[in-house]
Design an enzyme around this catalytic site. Sequence first.
Site, mmCIF file in Angstrom:
data_model
loop_
_atom_site.group_PDB
_atom_site.id
_atom_site.type_symbol
_atom_site.label_atom_id
_atom_site.label_comp_id
_atom_site.label_asym_id
_atom_site.label_seq_id
_atom_site.Cartn_x
_atom_site.Cartn_y
_atom_site.Cartn_z
ATOM 1 N N GLY A 46 0.836 -1.196 0.000
ATOM 2 C CA GLY A 46 0.000 0.000 0.000
ATOM 3 C C GLY A 46 0.868 1.242 0.000
ATOM 4 N N GLN A 51 2.646 9.995 2.003
ATOM 5 C CA GLN A 51 3.945 9.309 2.061
ATOM 6 C C GLN A 51 4.865 9.754 0.925
ATOM 7 O OE1 GLN A 51 2.024 5.233 2.588
ATOM 8 N NE2 GLN A 51 3.844 5.048 3.875
ATOM 9 N N CYS A 95 5.458 -0.279 7.736
ATOM 10 C CA CYS A 95 5.107 0.970 7.041
ATOM 11 C C CYS A 95 6.319 1.408 6.232
ATOM 12 C CB CYS A 95 4.738 2.051 8.064
ATOM 13 S SG CYS A 95 4.268 3.625 7.304
ATOM 14 N N LEU A 96 6.089 1.772 4.986
ATOM 15 C CA LEU A 96 7.212 2.194 4.142
ATOM 16 C C LEU A 96 7.822 3.500 4.646
ATOM 17 C CD1 LEU A 96 5.743 1.289 0.631
ATOM 18 C CD2 LEU A 96 7.396 -0.010 1.985
ATOM 19 N N HIS A 137 -4.945 0.923 7.352
ATOM 20 C CA HIS A 137 -3.614 1.532 7.557
ATOM 21 C C HIS A 137 -3.454 2.731 6.609
ATOM 22 C CE1 HIS A 137 0.948 1.022 8.083
ATOM 23 N NE2 HIS A 137 0.870 1.814 7.030
ATOM 24 N N GLU A 138 -3.846 2.545 5.342
ATOM 25 C CA GLU A 138 -3.704 3.630 4.354
ATOM 26 C C GLU A 138 -4.676 4.770 4.650
ATOM 27 O OE1 GLU A 138 -1.128 3.474 2.699
ATOM 28 O OE2 GLU A 138 -0.746 1.348 3.024
ATOM 29 N N HIS A 141 -3.305 7.007 7.166
ATOM 30 C CA HIS A 141 -2.294 7.944 6.646
ATOM 31 C C HIS A 141 -2.952 9.243 6.185
ATOM 32 C CE1 HIS A 141 1.645 6.096 6.650
ATOM 33 N NE2 HIS A 141 1.221 4.976 6.071
HETATM 34 O O1 K1U Z 1 1.437 2.346 3.928
HETATM 35 C C1 K1U Z 1 2.529 1.789 3.914
HETATM 36 O O2 K1U Z 1 3.453 2.256 4.514
HETATM 37 C C2 K1U Z 1 2.688 0.494 3.169
HETATM 38 C C3 K1U Z 1 2.659 -0.710 4.087
HETATM 39 C C4 K1U Z 1 1.246 -1.232 4.121
HETATM 40 C C5 K1U Z 1 0.879 -2.197 5.196
HETATM 41 C C6 K1U Z 1 1.689 -3.239 5.575
HETATM 42 C C7 K1U Z 1 1.301 -4.130 6.550
HETATM 43 C C8 K1U Z 1 0.083 -3.974 7.151
HETATM 44 C C9 K1U Z 1 -0.705 -2.922 6.802
HETATM 45 C C10 K1U Z 1 -0.324 -2.046 5.810
HETATM 46 C C11 K1U Z 1 3.618 -1.743 3.516
HETATM 47 O O3 K1U Z 1 3.450 -2.190 2.436
HETATM 48 S S1 K1U Z 1 4.938 -2.229 4.507
HETATM 49 C C12 K1U Z 1 5.739 -3.491 3.530
HETATM 50 C C13 K1U Z 1 5.001 -4.774 3.506
HETATM 51 O O4 K1U Z 1 4.127 -5.001 4.303
HETATM 52 C C14 K1U Z 1 5.337 -5.805 2.492
HETATM 53 C C15 K1U Z 1 6.421 -5.681 1.684
HETATM 54 C C16 K1U Z 1 6.709 -6.668 0.742
HETATM 55 C C17 K1U Z 1 5.905 -7.746 0.619
HETATM 56 C C18 K1U Z 1 4.819 -7.888 1.438
HETATM 57 C C19 K1U Z 1 4.535 -6.919 2.382
HETATM 58 ZN ZN ZN Z 2 2.251 3.206 6.240
#
Ligand code: K1U
Ligand code: ZN
Length: 181
Positions: A46, A51, A95-96, A137-138, A141
């Site tokens: 996401g 972000q 979270c990225l 989660h998004e 944000h």
């Molecule tokens: O919003 C963001 O920062 C993105 C975030 C979204 C998210 C992750 C986990 C639970 C809820 C929301 C991410 O994508 S973090 C990276 C991640 O979860 C991932 C990366 C590579 C493969 C699979 C997952």
């Molecule tokens: Zn996030």
Amino acid sequence: MTLRPILIHPDPRLKKVCEPVPEVNDEIRKLADDMLATMYDAPGIGLAGPQVGVMKRIFVMDCVKDKEAAPEPMVLINPEISWTSEETNVYEEGCLSIPDQYAEVTRPSEVRMKWLGLDGQSHEEQFDALWATCAQHEFDHLNGKLFIDYLGPMKRKMITRKMEKLKRERARAGATKDPIL
Ligand code: K1U
Ligand code: ZN
């Protein structure tokens, strides 16, 4: 499409409430394209407007787990939550904007959202499993809320200090063009 730099916490833009998108036009379609490319590149499941420093109510997601399966990119503009389940679910979120930090967050296990699509039309769907977690989660944000805001103050402070250190190191590496960081 262009990969956009992802803001790292702490950053005041990640704490602000975003403005609705007034019109789905070419600028928004380009932004959505860039956000999806940036999300897949990260990689993540996401990504929300703030972000990438765009203070608009838009997020993208694709929670297809199987790497062999076809991607299912979604773009949600001006999303609204119309229903949440009473049943909750715990997921270890990341979270990225808070790289390499994970913590368990409890949220409704299902959620119904309404939004505008890139076609300018209204859409409504019920999400479950990882899609529901990611959508919430998004959505957070867009209201300046991060997953660490669900944690206790000690854990939140510890993660924030780690991120401050990471940002200092990245700034130093950028200044000296150190290829390691
Ligand atoms: O919003 C963001 O920062 C993105 C975030 C979204 C998210 C992750 C986990 C639970 C809820 C929301 C991410 O994508 S973090 C990276 C991640 O979860 C991932 C990366 C590579 C493969 C699979 C997952
Ligand atoms: Zn996030």
